[in-house]
Design an enzyme around this catalytic site. Structure first.
Site, PDB file in Angstrom:
ATOM      1  N   HIS A 169      -6.523  -1.735   1.555  1.00 15.70           N
ATOM      2  CA  HIS A 169      -6.159  -0.484   0.896  1.00 15.70           C
ATOM      3  C   HIS A 169      -5.477  -0.706  -0.456  1.00 15.70           C
ATOM      4  O   HIS A 169      -4.914   0.226  -1.023  1.00 15.70           O
ATOM      5  CB  HIS A 169      -5.264   0.339   1.822  1.00 15.70           C
ATOM      6  CG  HIS A 169      -5.957   0.748   3.090  1.00 15.70           C
ATOM      7  ND1 HIS A 169      -6.900   1.741   3.125  1.00 15.70           N
ATOM      8  CD2 HIS A 169      -5.859   0.265   4.347  1.00 15.70           C
ATOM      9  CE1 HIS A 169      -7.347   1.869   4.362  1.00 15.70           C
ATOM     10  NE2 HIS A 169      -6.738   0.988   5.120  1.00 15.70           N
ATOM     11  N   ASP A 229       0.101  -6.596   5.048  1.00 20.55           N
ATOM     12  CA  ASP A 229      -0.361  -5.439   5.808  1.00 20.55           C
ATOM     13  C   ASP A 229      -1.351  -4.617   4.983  1.00 20.55           C
ATOM     14  O   ASP A 229      -1.269  -4.579   3.755  1.00 20.55           O
ATOM     15  CB  ASP A 229       0.849  -4.580   6.185  1.00 20.55           C
ATOM     16  CG  ASP A 229       0.491  -3.428   7.093  1.00 20.55           C
ATOM     17  OD1 ASP A 229       0.097  -3.686   8.235  1.00 20.55           O
ATOM     18  OD2 ASP A 229       0.593  -2.269   6.643  1.00 20.55           O
ATOM     19  N   ASN A 244       0.811  -1.213   0.000  1.00 24.01           N
ATOM     20  CA  ASN A 244       0.000   0.000   0.000  1.00 24.01           C
ATOM     21  C   ASN A 244       0.844   1.262   0.000  1.00 24.01           C
ATOM     22  O   ASN A 244       0.485   2.252  -0.643  1.00 24.01           O
ATOM     23  CB  ASN A 244      -0.907   0.009   1.232  1.00 24.01           C
ATOM     24  CG  ASN A 244      -1.725   1.277   1.328  1.00 24.01           C
ATOM     25  OD1 ASN A 244      -2.532   1.558   0.446  1.00 24.01           O
ATOM     26  ND2 ASN A 244      -1.498   2.053   2.377  1.00 24.01           N
ATOM     27  N   GLU A 246      -4.259  -8.664   6.580  1.00 21.38           N
ATOM     28  CA  GLU A 246      -4.843  -7.786   7.587  1.00 21.38           C
ATOM     29  C   GLU A 246      -5.923  -6.941   6.913  1.00 21.38           C
ATOM     30  O   GLU A 246      -5.618  -6.089   6.072  1.00 21.38           O
ATOM     31  CB  GLU A 246      -3.776  -6.877   8.195  1.00 21.38           C
ATOM     32  CG  GLU A 246      -4.347  -5.908   9.219  1.00 21.38           C
ATOM     33  CD  GLU A 246      -3.636  -4.564   9.248  1.00 21.38           C
ATOM     34  OE1 GLU A 246      -3.805  -3.842  10.237  1.00 21.38           O
ATOM     35  OE2 GLU A 246      -2.940  -4.222   8.273  1.00 21.38           O
TER      36      GLU A 246
END
Length: 572
Positions: A313, A309, A178, A352
């Site tokens: 997004h 992670d 991201n 996540e």
């Protein structure tokens, strides 16, 4: 829009930081294995994907195996609380603990480590400008193609992964697609990115940090960093971040343009960076570079999977691309290194997606084998009735997915680096609740040793969860408790995949069964007890309590034994 109006918010938005001042990392004797010599062998069907038991370690906060790398790139302690500084843990430290048998004795089958590739070299303001925030946690990438020198050398990484594999333990990298890290003053100075005011390097401090960066500087100067084709950053020559999950600048971090179909060349700073392994790739998008850079670690070292992670997004098809490339890279590595691989299991990804619980959605059709389960930590884990309700719910949902031909899994935890540590005085019961839960499980480093919180910041309370490992104050009784539970779980895929059935309310007793595996568990048992195992085990079968190590024979559907804690019954 200029970047300057955002600076106050920026300082408050650094959410991925920090930890406390702790004594230097010191070696403690490896705890003895809690598994008795008569313990049964693991069930053949209990492969990793069916029963993941993941240990998440913030590498820098775990164990210092090579003090010579502690001050790489000029990084220094702050001489105060050491919340956001590097503490010295490294890959050599992880290997040392593998060699001591720490992880093998604990019974885990995977190590999730913080991203080891190179991070921003200096620090940014942490919290409300309260501390120097270095990227010890691995979430502020600078160069995806080389190791961060604080983590170690390529030889040390290879030694760590090979040692883990030799013990049947997989290695998972934490990865981010991201965003990269902010541009900090130290990195700008070292890599000659011309966006600092004269005198900045000599005069900047916590209170005046942002005033020494020319955020309104010329477009040509800021183009020497990532450049507007690579990231959204709201600077001159860069597009603004959007307002939705996919295009926003999370915590004001530069947002990679992974949605762009436009081929790009290497950003200027990487073209000039002497030690990078990055090269221009023809007709390649931002996403294509990131996928290549991340999966090269798999191809070169045999990394077994990724913990992804900030997955919500980034576009779903980007994760499908990463999974496909990772799967091919790991298969190639195993073909070239048949003596180093654990088995032929494919590349594995867990994501996540805050605040995801136990439900199946499109992430599982786009590369993910599992997602972090944010639900369990907030459940009533210490109440047997509520615990049984949760177990039945989780087992039912996971079973429905398999029965419907759309299997999925979740990875549950009781403590997290981004939320909070579970109550330290209640870790015995919480450990039992977690390690007996359906689905996959994740241990956060130090939950097994009662690692204490570090000091918090008013601007970033999560940093208190990342204190250095308490090697000098391990709660040995708690560690032994975790070892027994985790090794029991490692032998029984039924705990992760089985049908859940409550057998008794007082003491709370349940069975978890598959076609090939059966267990009965009694929580909070003490003294001489009789356990009804009818319908799970047959009369005449000899059962072993994996917690006490004692055995008993089923008679009239009952086993009688002396309990010393939770009773963990398995066929002897």
């Amino acid at each position: 829009m200029t970047f300057l109006p955002r600076l106050a918010a920026l300082s408050a938005a650094l959410l991925l930081a920090g930890c406390a001042a702790t004594p230097p990392l010191a070696q403690a004797p490896a705890a003895a294995s809690a598994t008795a010599a008569t313990a049964p062998s693991p069930k053949a069907e209990a492969g990793f994907a069916a029963n993941p038991i993941v240990y998440f370690v913030v590498t820098d906060r775990f164990y210092n195996g090579n003090p010579a790398n502690d001050r790489s790139y000029g990084r220094q302690p702050d001489g105060e609380r050491e919340i956001g500084t590097f503490h010295g843990g490294d890959l050599a430290g992880l290997t040392a603990k593998l060699n001591e048998g720490y992880f093998k004795n604990l019974g885990v089958n995977a190590l999730w480590i913080t991203a080891p590739y190179e991070q921003l070299r200096g620090w940014v303001q942490g919290g409300k400008a309260e501390f120097k925030h270095y990227s010890y946690h691995g979430y502020y990438a600078l160069d995806y193609t080389v190791l961060d020198q604080n983590m170690g050398t390529p030889d040390e990484l290879r030694r760590f992964i090979d040692t883990a594999h030799a013990q049947g333990i997989r290695v998972l990298f934490d990865v981010v697609m991201n965003h990269p890290g902010y541009l900090d003053i130290e990195t700008a100075q070292q890599l000659k990115i011309p966006v600092l005011w004269p005198g900045a390097y000599e005069k900047y401090n916590l209170k005046n940090y942002h005033s020494w960066i020319d955020y309104n500087g010329e477009q040509e100067k800021w183009a020497e960093w990532w450049g507007g084709d690579w990231v959204r950053a709201g600077l001159h020559g860069y597009p603004e971040g959007g307002s939705d999950d996919l295009t926003m600048q999370l915590a004001y971090l530069p947002d990679f343009r992974t949605d762009s179909k436009q081929p790009v060349s290497l950003p200027p700073f990487l073209k000039k960076k002497a030690d990078t392994r990055a090269v221009d790739l023809p007709n390649t998008t931002v996403r294509g570079y990131l996928v290549k850079w991340l999966t090269d670690w798999v191809l070169d070292y045999g990394v077994d999977g990724f913990r992804v992670d900030t997955a919500k997004h980034v576009e779903l098809d980007a994760w499908a691309d990463l999974k496909q490339a990772g799967t091919q890279a790991l298969a190639d590595w195993k073909a070239r290194n048949p003596d180093k691989k654990i088995d032929d299991a494919p590349f594995w990804m867990v994501g996540e997606v805050f605040p995801h619980g136990v439900e199946r959605d499109a992430y599982f059709d786009n590369g993910f084998d599992s997602l972090l389960n944010f639900d369990l930590q907030d459940r009533q884990l210490l109440d047997p009735q509520a615990l049984d309700s949760m177990y039945a719910e989780y087992a039912g949902k996971l079973s429905q997915g398999r029965a419907g031909g759309k299997p999925f899994d979740v990875l549950s935890y009781i403590s997290s680096h981004d939320t909070r540590l579970f109550h330290r005085e209640k870790l015995f019961d919480a450990a039992s609740a977690l390690m007996l839960a359906p689905g996959g499980v994740q241990i956060f480093y130090g939950d097994e040793t009662a690692r204490p919180d570090g000091p918090a910041s008013s601007g970033d309370p999560q940093q208190s969860t990342r204190s250095s490992m308490n090697w000098n104050s391990i709660d040995q009784a708690l560690l032994a408790h975790w070892q027994k539970l985790t090794q029991f779980r490692a032998r029984h895929v039924a705990l992760a995949r089985g049908e859940h059935r409550k057998l008794s309310d007082a003491p709370y007793t349940f069975a978890r069964t598959t076609q090939d595996d059966r267990v009965v568990v009694v929580l909070k048992a003490q003294g001489e007890i009789s356990v009804n195992v009818a319908g799970v085990f047959r009369d005449g079968e000899v059962l072993r309590d994996a917690y006490s190590g004692t055995s008993a024979t089923v008679s009239a559907g009952v086993v009688k034994l002396q309990a010393t804690g939770p009773v963990l019954l398995e066929k002897a």
